[in-house]
Design a protein around this motif. Structure first.
Motif, PDB file in Angstrom:
ATOM      1  N   ARG A   1     -11.919  23.562  17.079  1.00 19.70           N
ATOM      2  CA  ARG A   1     -13.271  24.124  17.061  1.00 19.70           C
ATOM      3  C   ARG A   1     -14.240  22.996  17.422  1.00 19.70           C
ATOM      4  O   ARG A   1     -13.969  21.834  17.161  1.00 19.70           O
ATOM      5  CB  ARG A   1     -13.662  24.651  15.669  1.00 19.70           C
ATOM      6  CG  ARG A   1     -12.743  25.698  15.094  1.00 19.70           C
ATOM      7  CD  ARG A   1     -13.047  27.068  15.699  1.00 19.70           C
ATOM      8  NE  ARG A   1     -12.294  28.124  15.067  1.00 19.70           N
ATOM      9  CZ  ARG A   1     -11.076  28.501  15.420  1.00 19.70           C
ATOM     10  NH1 ARG A   1     -10.449  27.884  16.387  1.00 19.70           N
ATOM     11  NH2 ARG A   1     -10.471  29.498  14.818  1.00 19.70           N
ATOM     12  N   ALA A   2     -15.367  23.336  17.958  1.00 14.62           N
ATOM     13  CA  ALA A   2     -16.402  22.348  18.267  1.00 14.62           C
ATOM     14  C   ALA A   2     -17.306  22.100  17.066  1.00 14.62           C
ATOM     15  O   ALA A   2     -17.769  20.983  16.853  1.00 14.62           O
ATOM     16  CB  ALA A   2     -17.242  22.800  19.454  1.00 14.62           C
ATOM     17  N   VAL A   3     -17.553  23.167  16.272  1.00 15.08           N
ATOM     18  CA  VAL A   3     -18.492  23.038  15.154  1.00 15.08           C
ATOM     19  C   VAL A   3     -17.870  23.572  13.877  1.00 15.08           C
ATOM     20  O   VAL A   3     -16.928  24.364  13.890  1.00 15.08           O
ATOM     21  CB  VAL A   3     -19.819  23.792  15.446  1.00 15.08           C
ATOM     22  CG1 VAL A   3     -20.540  23.178  16.634  1.00 15.08           C
ATOM     23  CG2 VAL A   3     -19.571  25.276  15.678  1.00 15.08           C
ATOM     24  N   THR A   4     -18.442  23.152  12.750  1.00 11.52           N
ATOM     25  CA  THR A   4     -18.019  23.631  11.439  1.00 11.52           C
ATOM     26  C   THR A   4     -18.593  25.021  11.192  1.00 11.52           C
ATOM     27  O   THR A   4     -19.419  25.516  11.972  1.00 11.52           O
ATOM     28  CB  THR A   4     -18.520  22.685  10.333  1.00 11.52           C
ATOM     29  OG1 THR A   4     -19.951  22.746  10.302  1.00 11.52           O
ATOM     30  CG2 THR A   4     -18.049  21.254  10.558  1.00 11.52           C
TER      31      THR A   4
ATOM     32  N   GLY B   1     -22.181  25.182  11.469  1.00  6.30           N
ATOM     33  CA  GLY B   1     -22.782  25.000  12.787  1.00  6.30           C
ATOM     34  C   GLY B   1     -23.024  23.561  13.196  1.00  6.30           C
ATOM     35  O   GLY B   1     -23.634  23.303  14.236  1.00  6.30           O
ATOM     36  N   THR B   2     -22.525  22.601  12.412  1.00  6.08           N
ATOM     37  CA  THR B   2     -22.676  21.191  12.783  1.00  6.08           C
ATOM     38  C   THR B   2     -21.452  20.731  13.566  1.00  6.08           C
ATOM     39  O   THR B   2     -20.350  21.251  13.378  1.00  6.08           O
ATOM     40  CB  THR B   2     -22.854  20.303  11.527  1.00  6.08           C
ATOM     41  OG1 THR B   2     -21.697  20.450  10.687  1.00  6.08           O
ATOM     42  CG2 THR B   2     -24.108  20.695  10.759  1.00  6.08           C
ATOM     43  N   LEU B   3     -21.660  19.771  14.444  1.00 12.63           N
ATOM     44  CA  LEU B   3     -20.574  19.236  15.252  1.00 12.63           C
ATOM     45  C   LEU B   3     -19.473  18.698  14.344  1.00 12.63           C
ATOM     46  O   LEU B   3     -19.748  17.961  13.394  1.00 12.63           O
ATOM     47  CB  LEU B   3     -21.094  18.136  16.176  1.00 12.63           C
ATOM     48  CG  LEU B   3     -20.142  17.632  17.242  1.00 12.63           C
ATOM     49  CD1 LEU B   3     -19.748  18.763  18.198  1.00 12.63           C
ATOM     50  CD2 LEU B   3     -20.772  16.497  18.024  1.00 12.63           C
ATOM     51  N   MET B   4     -18.237  19.071  14.629  1.00 11.23           N
ATOM     52  CA  MET B   4     -17.114  18.621  13.808  1.00 11.23           C
ATOM     53  C   MET B   4     -16.890  17.122  13.963  1.00 11.23           C
ATOM     54  O   MET B   4     -17.048  16.572  15.047  1.00 11.23           O
ATOM     55  CB  MET B   4     -15.837  19.370  14.174  1.00 11.23           C
ATOM     56  CG  MET B   4     -15.868  20.826  13.744  1.00 11.23           C
ATOM     57  SD  MET B   4     -14.347  21.708  14.111  1.00 11.23           S
ATOM     58  CE  MET B   4     -13.276  21.037  12.840  1.00 11.23           C
ATOM     59  N   GLY B   5     -16.493  16.491  12.869  1.00 10.03           N
ATOM     60  CA  GLY B   5     -16.163  15.075  12.855  1.00 10.03           C
ATOM     61  C   GLY B   5     -14.722  14.872  12.441  1.00 10.03           C
ATOM     62  O   GLY B   5     -13.968  15.842  12.247  1.00 10.03           O
TER      63      GLY B   5
ATOM     64  N   ASP C   1     -13.146  16.960   9.567  1.00 10.70           N
ATOM     65  CA  ASP C   1     -13.281  18.406   9.632  1.00 10.70           C
ATOM     66  C   ASP C   1     -12.081  19.125  10.254  1.00 10.70           C
ATOM     67  O   ASP C   1     -12.155  20.317  10.531  1.00 10.70           O
ATOM     68  CB  ASP C   1     -14.545  18.786  10.420  1.00 10.70           C
ATOM     69  CG  ASP C   1     -15.809  18.327   9.727  1.00 10.70           C
ATOM     70  OD1 ASP C   1     -15.878  18.432   8.486  1.00 10.70           O
ATOM     71  OD2 ASP C   1     -16.728  17.855  10.422  1.00 10.70           O
ATOM     72  N   TRP C   2     -10.995  18.412  10.492  1.00 10.02           N
ATOM     73  CA  TRP C   2      -9.815  19.042  11.075  1.00 10.02           C
ATOM     74  C   TRP C   2      -8.569  18.350  10.535  1.00 10.02           C
ATOM     75  O   TRP C   2      -8.644  17.277   9.947  1.00 10.02           O
ATOM     76  CB  TRP C   2      -9.858  19.012  12.598  1.00 10.02           C
ATOM     77  CG  TRP C   2      -9.787  17.645  13.204  1.00 10.02           C
ATOM     78  CD1 TRP C   2     -10.787  16.708  13.248  1.00 10.02           C
ATOM     79  CD2 TRP C   2      -8.669  17.038  13.835  1.00 10.02           C
ATOM     80  NE1 TRP C   2     -10.355  15.562  13.861  1.00 10.02           N
ATOM     81  CE2 TRP C   2      -9.058  15.743  14.247  1.00 10.02           C
ATOM     82  CE3 TRP C   2      -7.376  17.464  14.108  1.00 10.02           C
ATOM     83  CZ2 TRP C   2      -8.195  14.865  14.900  1.00 10.02           C
ATOM     84  CZ3 TRP C   2      -6.513  16.590  14.770  1.00 10.02           C
ATOM     85  CH2 TRP C   2      -6.937  15.312  15.159  1.00 10.02           C
TER      86      TRP C   2
END
Length: 163
Positions: free
Chosen positions: A82-85, A88-92, A95-96
């Motif tokens: 995914r690109a975002v959480t 709606g924030t950019l994943m870091g 987050d994965w």
């Protein structure tokens, strides 16, 4: 493209060190790496491997000794990209979940194959060019297709070794 913070045996060979992106990984003795290859941090490559042009080895990929990776082979390491959480924030990085992939000694992966994450490809296994591997492959097995399924040894699989 850099070779940065990598543990590379002195006998490893690059087709052109300026045309690779190799960082934070380990590369064993006698390994040959083609142009436009990326090997990310946390990946490991055994001794006497051959990695063809444009291959991508992401974090979590581990190659045993004498593995052949054909040109354009792609590995994945995230089962649910995914690109975002959900917020709606950019994943870091936190987050994965990193999924590891192990390739056994002497395995051959043909050109343009895609290897999904979290799998083990057994020693001496052969993956036909263009295959998409979605399941573990046992030692010595030959697989081909989308998704890759067991097959008898054939000239198609012989192409994997030549790629």
């Amino acid at each position: 493209m850099p070779v940065v913070n990598a543990r590379i045996d002195a006998s490893a060979e690059f087709a052109d060190p300026a045309l690779v992106n190799v960082y934070g990984c380990a590369v064993g003795p006698g390994t040959r790496i083609g142009p436009f290859v990326e090997i990310q941090r946390g990946a490991s490559v055994g001794a006497r491997c051959r990695i063809g042009a444009n291959a991508f080895l992401c974090e979590g990929v581990s190659l045993a000794d004498e593995v052949v990776i054909g040109p354009g082979v792609m590995f994945t390491n995230d089962r649910h990209p995914r690109a975002v959480t959900a917020a709606g924030t950019l994943m870091g990085p936190d987050d994965w979940t990193l999924e590891t992939t192990r390739i056994g000694a002497g395995a051959v992966i043909g050109a343009n194959a895609t290897i999904l994450c979290g799998l083990t490809i057994g020693a001496g296994a052969r993956i036909a060019p263009g295959s998409v591997v979605t399941r573990d492959v046992p030692d010595g097995a030959h697989v081909a297709g989308v998704p890759a399924t067991p097959t008898r040894p054939s000239s198609l699989l012989d192409l994997a070794e030549a790629s």
